[in-house]
Motif scaffolding. Structure first.
Motif, PDB file in Angstrom:
ATOM      1  N   UNK A   1      43.182  30.900  47.328  1.00  0.00           N
ATOM      2  CA  UNK A   1      42.916  32.119  48.092  1.00  0.00           C
ATOM      3  C   UNK A   1      43.870  33.222  47.707  1.00  0.00           C
ATOM      4  N   UNK A   2      45.149  32.872  47.524  1.00  0.00           N
ATOM      5  CA  UNK A   2      46.140  33.868  47.132  1.00  0.00           C
ATOM      6  C   UNK A   2      45.851  34.393  45.731  1.00  0.00           C
ATOM      7  N   UNK A   3      45.459  33.496  44.821  1.00  0.00           N
ATOM      8  CA  UNK A   3      45.168  33.917  43.446  1.00  0.00           C
ATOM      9  C   UNK A   3      43.959  34.861  43.419  1.00  0.00           C
ATOM     10  N   UNK A   4      42.963  34.577  44.269  1.00  0.00           N
ATOM     11  CA  UNK A   4      41.732  35.364  44.246  1.00  0.00           C
ATOM     12  C   UNK A   4      41.927  36.805  44.710  1.00  0.00           C
ATOM     13  N   UNK A   5      43.073  37.099  45.343  1.00  0.00           N
ATOM     14  CA  UNK A   5      43.346  38.485  45.715  1.00  0.00           C
ATOM     15  C   UNK A   5      43.320  39.379  44.474  1.00  0.00           C
ATOM     16  N   UNK A   6      43.766  38.818  43.339  1.00  0.00           N
ATOM     17  CA  UNK A   6      43.871  39.632  42.127  1.00  0.00           C
ATOM     18  C   UNK A   6      42.539  39.766  41.396  1.00  0.00           C
ATOM     19  N   UNK A   7      41.536  38.952  41.797  1.00  0.00           N
ATOM     20  CA  UNK A   7      40.249  39.013  41.097  1.00  0.00           C
ATOM     21  C   UNK A   7      39.145  39.467  42.039  1.00  0.00           C
TER      22      UNK A   7
END
Lengths: 112, 489
Positions: free
Chosen positions: B16-22
């Protein structure tokens, strides 16, 4: 000291509840902030307000302050800070979209 | 091995945290989220099988020995709910791809979605009362984001009330934990159970228990604290309503189930209170469902009597009734998600949520209509579907223990629930087709079929699932199991 702090905490709860019962959104938000302060003060009081060394093990020290309430308060402060800031933004947007900050006028109808 | 326990919490959190950037790359986000959920389903299923065969699994985070650190406890109940949560989330995810507008999808929907799964999983797994509060906040934060996603007039208005009510109940939660800490000197659930058992549940502890119950009842929408639920659950897009209806209130019920089968079991006054409240919750919730013509609101109101049924099982408090509550909890999570998604499809098909302006979907959308029919029968508890087994266990235990009036109330409520969903059936599905009927993409019906199939399997395959549920209920009714596995004697 614990009695005094409990009374202070109670007064804060009373003030917070009074503000929650207002109509303006901003007053309600300030009320929730005051309520959470009351809760934090209560945690501190409930962990006994005794004096002692910080909770780090050293030779020759037997009396430590209880670390757990401090940990709980830190967590709780961060959460309430986050929620309060979110609420303020939400209130601002709600006011902009609905053109009112009066809770009485924010009731809504059945079929939307 | 025991490190596996944290995976269902950690994986969605990180992804979820990684998807903030995509957030602008929707296709990538969809693929990553799907893979995450598939991994989550398989790992939690493995965990369920492991726990069923080898007993409760404990993870002491950071090697802090219980009761000093935060511990994660994967027992039968937690793993069972974990698997159900991930299956429902997967179905909702498939529904999202075709039903949510791309603007909302780009605005961090998948991040919020995964954070919600994180919070729910954490709440099920944690063995520490204050940590339960923290995970409540995680899932609430995600739900604050989801409920306001899109920022329409009505959404903003209802979100404000939703956030305020949850904030106040969270503050109460903190206050209760403070009281409990001052009386018992611990926040670890197993140690709390041990100490409350040692000193006997005195008046002050019962008061604290009821305060804690008020907190969970607000989150779980019990009488008289359910007034916030119907409106705020019917305002956001359907898929978000489905997630909320299936998962959020159930976390409240789970907390009541955990706390009042483990810690506060020595004073019958609380459990008698539950039975009274269960009766009121059933009747008033279902009356709400009969009072409106907005189909989404009808389903939202239908959440409330189901919570009443689960509370009845906790109030009666025998091995049979707890098994009934657990089974009903699983069934209700699945069927509520299915019904919300179905109602969303019906709204897409007829272009309105007003019951009086629809009609004739049977001619134009046969599959959708029959799926709705099956889901409605499941909700009411017609045999052989899953609602029947849970209700049978609950009502049987109520009759056995001599709570005749509440059992009859439950039966009458079931009839009224039937009436409320059949009103949708008569209004939207029978009758002459309305000109405004549009096509529904077939891909929307796939996740609904999955959920309906799951609930049929729960009902028809009841005898294969029941041993698990029975084992969970036996574990819950005797708290010494839990205490020993956490504190290791």
């Amino acid at each position: 000291m614990e009695i005094f702090m409990s009374i202070v905490s109670g007064c804060l709860v009373a003030a917070g509840v009074y503000l929650l019962l207002q109509r303006q959104i901003l007053k309600i938000i300030i009320g929730t902030a005051i309520l959470s302060h009351a809760a934090h003060l209560l945690i501190l009081t409930m962990g006994k307000l005794d004096r002692g060394a910080p909770p780090i093990i050293k030779d020759g020290i037997t009396k430590y302050a209880d670390p757990l309430p401090q940990a709980l308060i830190l967590t709780s402060i961060v959460i309430s800070f986050g929620v309060t800031s979110y609420l303020l933004v939400l209130a601002y947007r709600t006011y902009n979209e609905n053109r009112t900050d009066n809770m009485e006028q924010l009731r809504g109808t059945d079929n939307e | 091995m025991s490190n596996l326990v944290i995976l269902p919490i950690l994986l969605p959190l990180l992804i979820g945290a990684v998807l903030i950037f995509f957030n602008k790359k929707i296709v990538l986000a969809r693929v990553i989220t799907t893979i995450t959920l598939l991994v989550n389903i398989s790992s939690s299923t493995y965990l369920l099988a492991y726990v069923y065969n080898n007993g409760t699994l404990i993870l002491e985070t950071g090697n802090w020995v219980a009761p000093f650190g935060i511990i994660l406890v994967a027992d039968g109940l937690a793993t069972l709910l974990l698997v159900t949560t991930n299956l429902i989330a997967f179905a909702c995810l498939l529904y999202t791809f075709r039903s949510l507008d791309s603007e909302r999808e780009q605005f961090y929907f998948y991040t919020f979605f995964l954070m919600l799964i994180t919070g729910v999983s954490g709440a099920f797994l944690t063995g520490d009362l204050f940590n339960l509060f923290v995970f409540f906040e995680v899932l609430l934060m995600a739900s604050y984001g989801l409920i306001v996603l899109g920022g329409t007039k009505a959404q903003l208005r209802e979100s404000l009330k939703y956030v305020l009510i949850n904030l106040i109940s969270s503050i109460l939660f903190v206050i209760t934990v403070a009281f409990l800490y001052s009386v018992t000197g611990t926040v670890n659930m197993a140690q709390l159970a041990e100490r409350v058992g040692e000193v006997g549940q005195s008046g002050i502890l019962t008061t604290i228990a009821i305060l804690l119950f008020v907190v969970f009842a607000t989150k779980g929408a019990l009488f008289p604290l359910y007034f916030w639920l119907p409106k705020s659950y019917s305002i956001p897009p359907t898929v978000i309503s489905a997630l909320f209806g299936a998962l959020l209130t159930k976390v409240g019920v789970y907390s009541i189930l955990r706390v009042f089968t483990l810690i506060f079991v020595y004073d019958s006054i609380t459990h008698d209170l539950f039975i009274w409240l269960a009766g009121f919750t059933m009747v008033l919730g279902v009356l709400g469902a009969l009072s409106t013509n907005n189909i989404k609101l009808i389903i939202a109101y239908n959440i409330i009597p189901a919570i009443g049924f689960m509370m009845l099982g906790i109030g009666v408090f025998t091995a049979t009734s707890i098994a009934g509550t657990v089974f009903y909890l699983l069934h209700d999570m699945v069927v509520k998600a299915a019904l919300f998604l179905l109602v969303g499809a019906i709204i897409i098909a007829s272009g309105t949520s007003d019951l009086r302006k629809m009609g004739g979907l049977l001619a134009t959308h046969p599959l959708l209509s029959w799926l709705f029919f099956i889901a409605a029968l499941t909700l009411v508890g017609i045999p052989p579907f899953s609602g029947f087994i849970g209700k049978l266990l609950l009502l049987k235990s109520a009759f056995e223990e001599g709570y005749i009036i509440i059992a009859i109330t439950g039966l009458v409520t079931s009839l009224l629930i039937l009436l409320s969903v059949i009103r949708i059936f008569i209004g939207a599905i029978w009758g002459k087709p309305v000109e405004t009927n549009k096509k529904v993409p077939t891909s929307l019906l796939l996740p609904i079929s999955l959920l309906v199939l799951l609930s049929i399997m729960l009902g028809v395959g009841g005898e294969y699932i029941y041993p698990y549920v029975q084992q969970v209920a036996d574990q819950l009714i005797d708290p010494s199991n839990y205490i020993q596995s956490v504190l290791k004697g």
